[in-house]
Design a protein around this motif. Sequence first.
Motif, mmCIF file in Angstrom:
data_model
loop_
_atom_site.group_PDB
_atom_site.id
_atom_site.type_symbol
_atom_site.label_atom_id
_atom_site.label_comp_id
_atom_site.label_asym_id
_atom_site.label_seq_id
_atom_site.Cartn_x
_atom_site.Cartn_y
_atom_site.Cartn_z
ATOM 1 N N UNK A 29 0.810 -1.219 0.000
ATOM 2 C CA UNK A 29 0.000 0.000 0.000
ATOM 3 C C UNK A 29 0.845 1.272 0.000
ATOM 4 N N UNK A 30 2.170 1.108 -0.008
ATOM 5 C CA UNK A 30 3.113 2.244 -0.127
ATOM 6 C C UNK A 30 2.706 3.462 0.692
ATOM 7 N N UNK A 31 2.631 3.326 2.017
ATOM 8 C CA UNK A 31 2.171 4.456 2.841
ATOM 9 C C UNK A 31 3.035 5.708 2.661
ATOM 10 N N UNK A 32 4.316 5.502 2.275
ATOM 11 C CA UNK A 32 5.213 6.660 2.125
ATOM 12 C C UNK A 32 4.795 7.604 1.011
ATOM 13 N N UNK A 33 4.053 7.106 0.031
ATOM 14 C CA UNK A 33 3.630 8.005 -1.068
ATOM 15 C C UNK A 33 2.103 8.101 -1.187
ATOM 16 N N UNK A 34 1.384 7.440 -0.278
ATOM 17 C CA UNK A 34 -0.088 7.441 -0.375
ATOM 18 C C UNK A 34 -0.639 8.857 -0.257
ATOM 19 N N UNK A 35 -1.642 9.147 -1.056
ATOM 20 C CA UNK A 35 -2.302 10.454 -0.988
ATOM 21 C C UNK A 35 -1.606 11.529 -1.808
ATOM 22 N N UNK A 36 -0.439 11.200 -2.366
ATOM 23 C CA UNK A 36 0.304 12.211 -3.136
ATOM 24 C C UNK A 36 -0.004 12.146 -4.632
ATOM 25 N N UNK A 37 -0.695 11.084 -5.033
ATOM 26 C CA UNK A 37 -1.064 10.983 -6.452
ATOM 27 C C UNK A 37 0.100 10.652 -7.365
ATOM 28 N N UNK A 38 1.197 10.099 -6.813
ATOM 29 C CA UNK A 38 2.372 9.846 -7.656
ATOM 30 C C UNK A 38 2.638 8.357 -7.886
ATOM 31 N N UNK A 39 1.794 7.465 -7.319
ATOM 32 C CA UNK A 39 2.041 6.020 -7.450
ATOM 33 C C UNK A 39 1.942 5.589 -8.910
ATOM 34 N N UNK A 40 2.664 4.557 -9.224
ATOM 35 C CA UNK A 40 2.637 3.983 -10.571
ATOM 36 C C UNK A 40 1.436 3.028 -10.675
ATOM 37 N N UNK A 41 0.469 3.316 -11.540
ATOM 38 C CA UNK A 41 -0.713 2.445 -11.635
ATOM 39 C C UNK A 41 -0.545 1.291 -12.623
ATOM 40 N N UNK A 42 0.654 1.157 -13.244
ATOM 41 C CA UNK A 42 0.780 0.170 -14.330
ATOM 42 C C UNK A 42 0.638 -1.267 -13.833
ATOM 43 N N UNK A 43 1.142 -1.593 -12.618
ATOM 44 C CA UNK A 43 0.991 -2.962 -12.115
ATOM 45 C C UNK A 43 -0.489 -3.314 -11.979
ATOM 46 N N UNK A 44 -1.289 -2.338 -11.588
ATOM 47 C CA UNK A 44 -2.725 -2.586 -11.410
ATOM 48 C C UNK A 44 -3.413 -2.686 -12.769
ATOM 49 N N UNK A 45 -3.007 -1.832 -13.702
ATOM 50 C CA UNK A 45 -3.580 -1.900 -15.054
ATOM 51 C C UNK A 45 -3.196 -3.232 -15.713
ATOM 52 N N UNK A 46 -1.947 -3.687 -15.471
ATOM 53 C CA UNK A 46 -1.531 -4.986 -16.025
ATOM 54 C C UNK A 46 -2.239 -6.143 -15.296
ATOM 55 N N UNK A 47 -2.679 -5.915 -14.055
ATOM 56 C CA UNK A 47 -3.489 -6.924 -13.366
ATOM 57 C C UNK A 47 -4.841 -7.084 -14.069
ATOM 58 N N UNK A 48 -5.368 -5.971 -14.585
ATOM 59 C CA UNK A 48 -6.606 -6.041 -15.366
ATOM 60 C C UNK A 48 -6.379 -6.894 -16.618
ATOM 61 N N UNK A 49 -5.212 -6.706 -17.229
ATOM 62 C CA UNK A 49 -4.899 -7.518 -18.410
ATOM 63 C C UNK A 49 -4.873 -9.005 -18.048
ATOM 64 N N UNK A 50 -4.215 -9.339 -16.921
ATOM 65 C CA UNK A 50 -4.188 -10.752 -16.492
ATOM 66 C C UNK A 50 -5.604 -11.269 -16.227
ATOM 67 N N UNK A 51 -6.436 -10.420 -15.650
ATOM 68 C CA UNK A 51 -7.822 -10.807 -15.355
ATOM 69 C C UNK A 51 -8.576 -11.156 -16.638
ATOM 70 N N UNK A 52 -8.385 -10.311 -17.656
ATOM 71 C CA UNK A 52 -9.053 -10.561 -18.936
ATOM 72 C C UNK A 52 -8.559 -11.877 -19.540
ATOM 73 N N UNK A 53 -7.267 -12.138 -19.388
ATOM 74 C CA UNK A 53 -6.673 -13.327 -20.008
ATOM 75 C C UNK A 53 -7.071 -14.604 -19.270
ATOM 76 N N UNK A 54 -7.001 -14.580 -17.940
ATOM 77 C CA UNK A 54 -7.126 -15.841 -17.193
ATOM 78 C C UNK A 54 -8.507 -16.091 -16.598
ATOM 79 N N UNK A 55 -9.324 -15.060 -16.377
ATOM 80 C CA UNK A 55 -10.651 -15.324 -15.795
ATOM 81 C C UNK A 55 -11.808 -14.935 -16.710
ATOM 82 N N UNK A 56 -11.584 -13.990 -17.629
ATOM 83 C CA UNK A 56 -12.718 -13.488 -18.417
ATOM 84 C C UNK A 56 -12.655 -13.932 -19.879
ATOM 85 N N UNK A 57 -11.655 -14.740 -20.219
ATOM 86 C CA UNK A 57 -11.586 -15.299 -21.563
ATOM 87 C C UNK A 57 -11.568 -14.217 -22.647
#
Length: 357
Positions: A283-311
């Motif tokens: 949860x990276x408390x050191x940068x939380x609330x600053x709006x600077x976190x990298x969202x790509x791991x989460x966006x790539x998690x969506x890609x994995x979701x589409x591939x492995x659970x949503x066909x």
Amino acid sequence: MTKRVLILPGDGIGPEIVAEAVKVLDRLAGEGLDIELDEGLVGGSAYDATGTPLPESTLQMAREADAVLLGAVGGPKWEPLDIAVRPEKGLLGLRAGLGLFSNLRPAILYPQLANASSLRAEIVAGLDIMIVRELTGGIYFGQPRGVRTLETGERQGFNTLVYAEHEIERIVRSACDIAMKRGRRVCSVDKANVLECTELWREVATRVVKQEYPEIELSHMYVDNAAMQLIKWPKQFDVIVTTNMFGDILSDAAAMLTGSIGMLPSASLNAKGQGMYEPIHGSAPDIAGKGVANPLATILSVSMMLRYSLDEAATADRIDAAVVEVLDQGVRTPDIMSDGMTEVDCAGMGDAVLAAL
Ligand code: NAD
């Protein structure tokens, strides 16, 4: 049929990074992807609102969903809490409640980010391995366990490494199914020279591949050698399948080869193909609330979701390609920033991916 996705933002940077992933899902829904999103509470924020890190309503929604997208849980605020209600219990409860036995941890290093690794670029550039870790068995759950007092009065700690054949069979199948969509090579990692339990693991893995996946090239490696090989020449691997504890350690080592924790997604699947998808970072408390976190791991998690659970493999490919395009354009959040690139914040990265989509 409409697929249901449960969104669990969680704590710290969770809500910030998940918001960007939801933008991607909303865009895809607008283009005709048949999904419906629900949202629930988990972790510290769930504890604050309801007194438990995993409200029954969240678990129920997760059971009814085709897939769950989780941000991250935890933070210093909740560390003093009793262990039974700490945010991490919410995660463990979801894994157990959904029977998520197969943990997929890709370690991918985009050539554009090769300088972020602590290893030389030629060793890691273009790295693409998948570690399949058994998640609900082995020494982390085996009974008996505990700390007992011996007759001498000395205390002794003990844990039990156990795997039944069906547990080995299903995780090996899970690894083989994934390998069939990649390079068709599986390396099973054990300690069969010392541990009887993993001697059985090796025997069962060999049988499953021989009988059910003749196209797959199976190799075996002792875990100590696997740790060395991951650092020495990681690109030799395609899919690694291993026990809960070995996978815990090797997947973190493999992730760190890439040097960019904000880039790596993960998936945990059950026997029905239902899955929970989340970035590997916390949860990276050191940068939380600053709006600077990298969202790509989460966006790539969506890609994995589409591939492995949503066909929806073709849509997953589109997301992966959009991320590559954004990196090619030189767009970077602060954690992956380097000279000559364009720095953006969390929302800016989400917008760049949307534009590339
Ligand atoms: P962390 O992964 O949260 O952070 C480690 C470092 O990486 C920090 O400097 C952080 O700022 C940075 N970082 C992480 N994700 C980033 C991102 N997306 N963009 C930019 N930088 C990023 O690990 P930690 O500090 O050890 O743990 C913080 C909290 O997260 C703890 O409460 C821990 O228990 C929890 N945690 C949760 C999960 C999970 O929810 N699955 C996993 C690991 C840790």
